[in-house]
Design a protein around this motif. Structure first.
Motif, PDB file in Angstrom:
ATOM      1  N   ALA A 107      77.963 141.329  34.211  1.00  0.00           N
ATOM      2  CA  ALA A 107      78.052 140.516  32.989  1.00  0.00           C
ATOM      3  C   ALA A 107      77.065 139.344  33.037  1.00  0.00           C
ATOM      4  CB  ALA A 107      79.481 140.010  32.799  1.00  0.00           C
TER       5      ALA A 107
ATOM      6  N   TYR B 190      77.462 138.096  21.169  1.00  0.00           N
ATOM      7  CA  TYR B 190      77.366 137.169  22.307  1.00  0.00           C
ATOM      8  C   TYR B 190      76.412 136.021  21.974  1.00  0.00           C
ATOM      9  CZ  TYR B 190      79.924 140.734  24.755  1.00  0.00           C
ATOM     10  OH  TYR B 190      80.900 141.614  25.116  1.00  0.00           O
TER      11      TYR B 190
ATOM     12  N   GLU C  28      75.730 132.427  43.184  1.00  0.00           N
ATOM     13  CA  GLU C  28      76.116 133.801  43.523  1.00  0.00           C
ATOM     14  C   GLU C  28      76.229 133.890  45.040  1.00  0.00           C
ATOM     15  OE1 GLU C  28      76.875 136.987  41.930  1.00  0.00           O
ATOM     16  OE2 GLU C  28      77.184 137.276  44.082  1.00  0.00           O
TER      17      GLU C  28
HETATM   18  N1  LIG Z   1      82.908 139.670  27.514  1.00  0.00           N
HETATM   19  C1  LIG Z   1      82.640 140.904  27.831  1.00  0.00           C
HETATM   20  O1  LIG Z   1      82.374 141.743  26.974  1.00  0.00           O
HETATM   21  C2  LIG Z   1      82.601 141.279  29.268  1.00  0.00           C
HETATM   22  C3  LIG Z   1      81.948 142.450  29.652  1.00  0.00           C
HETATM   23  C4  LIG Z   1      81.922 142.751  31.008  1.00  0.00           C
HETATM   24  C5  LIG Z   1      82.539 141.918  31.915  1.00  0.00           C
HETATM   25  N2  LIG Z   1      83.191 140.802  31.489  1.00  0.00           N
HETATM   26  C6  LIG Z   1      83.870 139.911  32.445  1.00  0.00           C
HETATM   27  O2  LIG Z   1      82.896 139.305  33.277  1.00  0.00           O
HETATM   28  C7  LIG Z   1      83.436 139.103  34.580  1.00  0.00           C
HETATM   29  C8  LIG Z   1      82.501 139.696  35.607  1.00  0.00           C
HETATM   30  O3  LIG Z   1      82.411 141.103  35.406  1.00  0.00           O
HETATM   31  P1  LIG Z   1      81.208 141.941  36.036  1.00  0.00           P
HETATM   32  O4  LIG Z   1      81.241 143.272  35.423  1.00  0.00           O
HETATM   33  O5  LIG Z   1      79.949 141.131  35.954  1.00  0.00           O
HETATM   34  O6  LIG Z   1      81.660 142.005  37.571  1.00  0.00           O
HETATM   35  P2  LIG Z   1      80.697 142.116  38.842  1.00  0.00           P
HETATM   36  O7  LIG Z   1      81.555 142.417  39.992  1.00  0.00           O
HETATM   37  O8  LIG Z   1      79.538 143.002  38.515  1.00  0.00           O
HETATM   38  O9  LIG Z   1      80.091 140.631  39.000  1.00  0.00           O
HETATM   39  C9  LIG Z   1      80.809 139.533  39.507  1.00  0.00           C
HETATM   40  C10 LIG Z   1      79.841 138.704  40.352  1.00  0.00           C
HETATM   41  O10 LIG Z   1      80.481 137.480  40.724  1.00  0.00           O
HETATM   42  C11 LIG Z   1      80.080 137.198  42.048  1.00  0.00           C
HETATM   43  N3  LIG Z   1      81.010 136.240  42.654  1.00  0.00           N
HETATM   44  C12 LIG Z   1      82.135 136.485  43.367  1.00  0.00           C
HETATM   45  N4  LIG Z   1      82.697 135.307  43.745  1.00  0.00           N
HETATM   46  C13 LIG Z   1      81.916 134.317  43.256  1.00  0.00           C
HETATM   47  C14 LIG Z   1      81.981 132.893  43.323  1.00  0.00           C
HETATM   48  N5  LIG Z   1      82.980 132.276  43.949  1.00  0.00           N
HETATM   49  N6  LIG Z   1      81.003 132.189  42.717  1.00  0.00           N
HETATM   50  C15 LIG Z   1      80.003 132.809  42.064  1.00  0.00           C
HETATM   51  N7  LIG Z   1      79.881 134.169  41.978  1.00  0.00           N
HETATM   52  C16 LIG Z   1      80.842 134.907  42.555  1.00  0.00           C
HETATM   53  C17 LIG Z   1      80.071 138.543  42.732  1.00  0.00           C
HETATM   54  O11 LIG Z   1      79.343 138.517  43.951  1.00  0.00           O
HETATM   55  C18 LIG Z   1      79.437 139.403  41.648  1.00  0.00           C
HETATM   56  O12 LIG Z   1      78.025 139.424  41.761  1.00  0.00           O
HETATM   57  C19 LIG Z   1      84.805 139.778  34.566  1.00  0.00           C
HETATM   58  O13 LIG Z   1      85.781 138.825  34.406  1.00  0.00           O
HETATM   59  C20 LIG Z   1      84.796 140.683  33.361  1.00  0.00           C
HETATM   60  O14 LIG Z   1      86.065 140.812  32.764  1.00  0.00           O
HETATM   61  C21 LIG Z   1      83.207 140.481  30.197  1.00  0.00           C
END
Ligand SMILES: NC(=O)c1ccc[n+]([C@@H]2O[C@H](COP(=O)([O-])OP(=O)(O)OC[C@H]3O[C@@H](n4cnc5c(N)ncnc54)[C@H](O)[C@@H]3O)[C@@H](O)[C@H]2O)c1
Length: 362
Positions: free
Chosen positions: A18, A312, A40
């Motif tokens: 995301a 967005y 990250e």
């Molecule tokens: N609004 C939308 O349409 C939409 C779409 C997809 C995902 N999301 C939300 O976005 C969030 C992330 O989803 P994703 O698909 O990117 O997951 P992902 O696992 O691909 O990415 C999460 C990232 O956060 C990092 N991370 C972990 N702990 C951390 C910390 N303490 N500080 C900073 N970074 C940290 C991880 O290393 C990883 O790179 C989720 O909550 C998901 O629900 C929203």
């Protein structure tokens, strides 16, 4: 002539799917924002971030140098990370689901009060032009009696085998992931954000099938062969204190051919229905179709067509004003508390997936 507004200085927290795909490119392209750093902890994901200040932890952020942190970390870290930022006086915009239970919502509300920085949130679906057109049409159809919300994907289990399908880290499956968007998108046509009745059921026929993974979501991958313990489908029936009913169906995967989102609003004087595909699915309807049905006649209603992901950008357009509005304090966390409270009640009414399996086995 007034001075040009200073851009909002943003730190992106989480450079996963995301962060990388939704937020960073739009923040960098938007004239109202300046991305000052990316946080990250994962070295590979950090190395993939474009040049700029790269940090490993939110403690490295200098509160004097940022106006907003956009938090896009795995679900179970939303509340802990946002709480740490708020307590240091850093305003946050938190991805959905903002928190995984009411107790977390209360901790975030306290952190917002104590830290003096605002918490912002909101799901993008409400910012779609077709959703706005649906609500405008529904407003002309008299009092709302019933809302039918469905987001059913053919294939779309996000990152199956990773945190998304692990209850302890995701907080739930399709209901937490897609249901949050749908219930938020329905808000403008409901007489209340509270529900006096909530009941539902969940199932998991596809979550571990291996062939139902979302083609567009590139991570997180399998965690040491872990299998998912969340639902891929949830169905619910909710009633507001004013008697408006809502039926909800969300599925990460199904037997359907195409990923479809359908929002139908029954008013006293007719029915408004929107068919489209929310999100970034590649197996989608080519556009949005809006109809009005009255006295046995269904007629198409013009609906704006917009590029995928425009909602967005619109959400980002609205954020600076919300950031500076004192009335924003407490609002988003209040909405998130109601939302997660509703989701918790639906789960509490449903027979959990592991219990269903145990009953089938014996
Ligand atoms: N609004 C939308 O349409 C939409 C779409 C997809 C995902 N999301 C939300 O976005 C969030 C992330 O989803 P994703 O698909 O990117 O997951 P992902 O696992 O691909 O990415 C999460 C990232 O956060 C990092 N991370 C972990 N702990 C951390 C910390 N303490 N500080 C900073 N970074 C940290 C991880 O290393 C990883 O790179 C989720 O909550 C998901 O629900 C929203």
């Amino acid at each position: 002539m007034s001075a040009p507004e200073r851009p909002v200085r943003v730190v992106l927290v989480g450079h996963g799917w995301a962060g990388r795909t939704i937020w960073l490119p739009r923040l960098r392209a938007h004239p109202r924002y300046e991305v000052v750093a990316v946080v990250e902890p994962d070295p590979a994901a950090r190395a993939a971030a474009p040049a700029g200040r790269l940090l490993a932890d939110v403690t490295e952020i200098d509160p004097a140098e940022v106006d907003l942190a956009v938090v896009a970390v795995p679900n179970h870290l939303h509340a802990p990370v946002a709480e740490r930022l708020l307590r240091r006086g850093i305003p946050v915009f938190v991805e959905k689901p903002v928190c995984l239970n009411v107790a977390e919502a209360d901790r975030l509300a306290a952190a917002e009060r104590d830290g003096g920085a605002v918490l912002l949130a909101g799901s993008a679906a409400r910012y779609r032009a077709d959703v706005a057109a649906l609500h405008e049409l529904a407003a002309r159809l008299g009092p709302v009696r019933h809302v039918d919300l469905a987001w059913v994907r053919a294939r779309g289990v996000p990152g199956s085998g990773g945190w998304f399908t692990d209850r302890s880290r995701a907080g739930g499956g399709a209901l937490v992931d897609l249901g949050w968007h749908l219930l938020d998108a329905a808000g403008p046509s409901l007489d209340s954000a509270e529900f006096s009745q909530v009941v539902g059921s969940v199932s998991a026929d596809f979550v571990n099938s291996g062939t139902r993974r979302a083609a567009w979501h590139t991570g997180p991958g399998p965690d040491g062969g872990a299998s998912g313990d969340v639902e891929d489908t949830a169905r619910g029936f909710l009633v507001t204190p004013g008697g408006v009913s809502v039926s909800l169906r969300v599925s990460w995967a199904s037997h359907e051919a195409r990923d479809t989102t359908r929002l139908t609003i029954d008013g006293e004087a007719g029915t408004a229905a929107l068919t489209c595909t929310f999100g970034f699915s590649t197996n989608r309807w080519p556009g949005s179709a809006l109809t009005r049905t009255r006295h046995g006649v269904t007629a198409p209603v013009p609906v704006p067509d917009e590029p995928i992901g425009t909602e967005y950008v619109r959400q980002l357009d609205a954020l600076p004003a919300r950031l500076s509005d004192p009335a924003s304090r407490g609002r988003a966390i209040g909405q998130a508390r109601r939302m997660i409270g509703t989701i918790e009640r639906l789960y509490a009414s449903a027979l959990p997936v592991p219990l269903q399996e145990a009953r089938r086995a014996g």
